[in-house]
Design a protein around this motif. Sequence first.
Motif, PDB file in Angstrom:
ATOM      1  N   GLN A  38       0.311  -0.936   8.551  1.00  0.00           N
ATOM      2  CA  GLN A  38       0.325  -1.678   9.812  1.00  0.00           C
ATOM      3  C   GLN A  38       0.181  -3.150   9.467  1.00  0.00           C
ATOM      4  O   GLN A  38      -0.767  -3.547   8.803  1.00  0.00           O
ATOM      5  CB  GLN A  38      -0.826  -1.220  10.711  1.00  0.00           C
ATOM      6  N   THR A  39       1.132  -3.975   9.884  1.00  0.00           N
ATOM      7  CA  THR A  39       1.088  -5.408   9.620  1.00  0.00           C
ATOM      8  C   THR A  39       1.042  -6.163  10.948  1.00  0.00           C
ATOM      9  O   THR A  39       1.184  -5.562  12.014  1.00  0.00           O
ATOM     10  CB  THR A  39       2.324  -5.875   8.813  1.00  0.00           C
ATOM     11  N   SER A  40       0.899  -7.473  10.876  1.00  0.00           N
ATOM     12  CA  SER A  40       0.878  -8.280  12.093  1.00  0.00           C
ATOM     13  C   SER A  40       2.228  -8.252  12.805  1.00  0.00           C
ATOM     14  O   SER A  40       2.315  -8.493  14.005  1.00  0.00           O
ATOM     15  CB  SER A  40       0.493  -9.721  11.760  1.00  0.00           C
ATOM     16  N   ASP A  41       3.299  -7.949  12.058  1.00  0.00           N
ATOM     17  CA  ASP A  41       4.641  -7.855  12.645  1.00  0.00           C
ATOM     18  C   ASP A  41       4.995  -6.444  13.092  1.00  0.00           C
ATOM     19  O   ASP A  41       6.100  -6.204  13.553  1.00  0.00           O
ATOM     20  CB  ASP A  41       5.693  -8.320  11.629  1.00  0.00           C
TER      21      ASP A  41
END
Length: 75
Positions: A38-41
């Motif tokens: 899970q990334t900020s994007d």
Amino acid sequence: MGPLTEVPALVRIENEHWIFERIEASTLHDLTHRLVLQTSDGEEVVGVTENLATALEVARCMAEQDQKVVLIQSL
């Protein structure tokens, strides 16, 4: 982490030209689990594995070494 299985690239660059390739269906058929961060994007697929044991080992190593939580999804 178990034996690596070579999965051919879909695109490669050769002599400054894009070369598009296809993956054989048998290669994709052997893959069972997707590893996702899970990334900020949003979600980023890290890779895929041939079995749950390999997926767990990769996720464990990433958690220990990179302090990352990896989601394992069945394909």
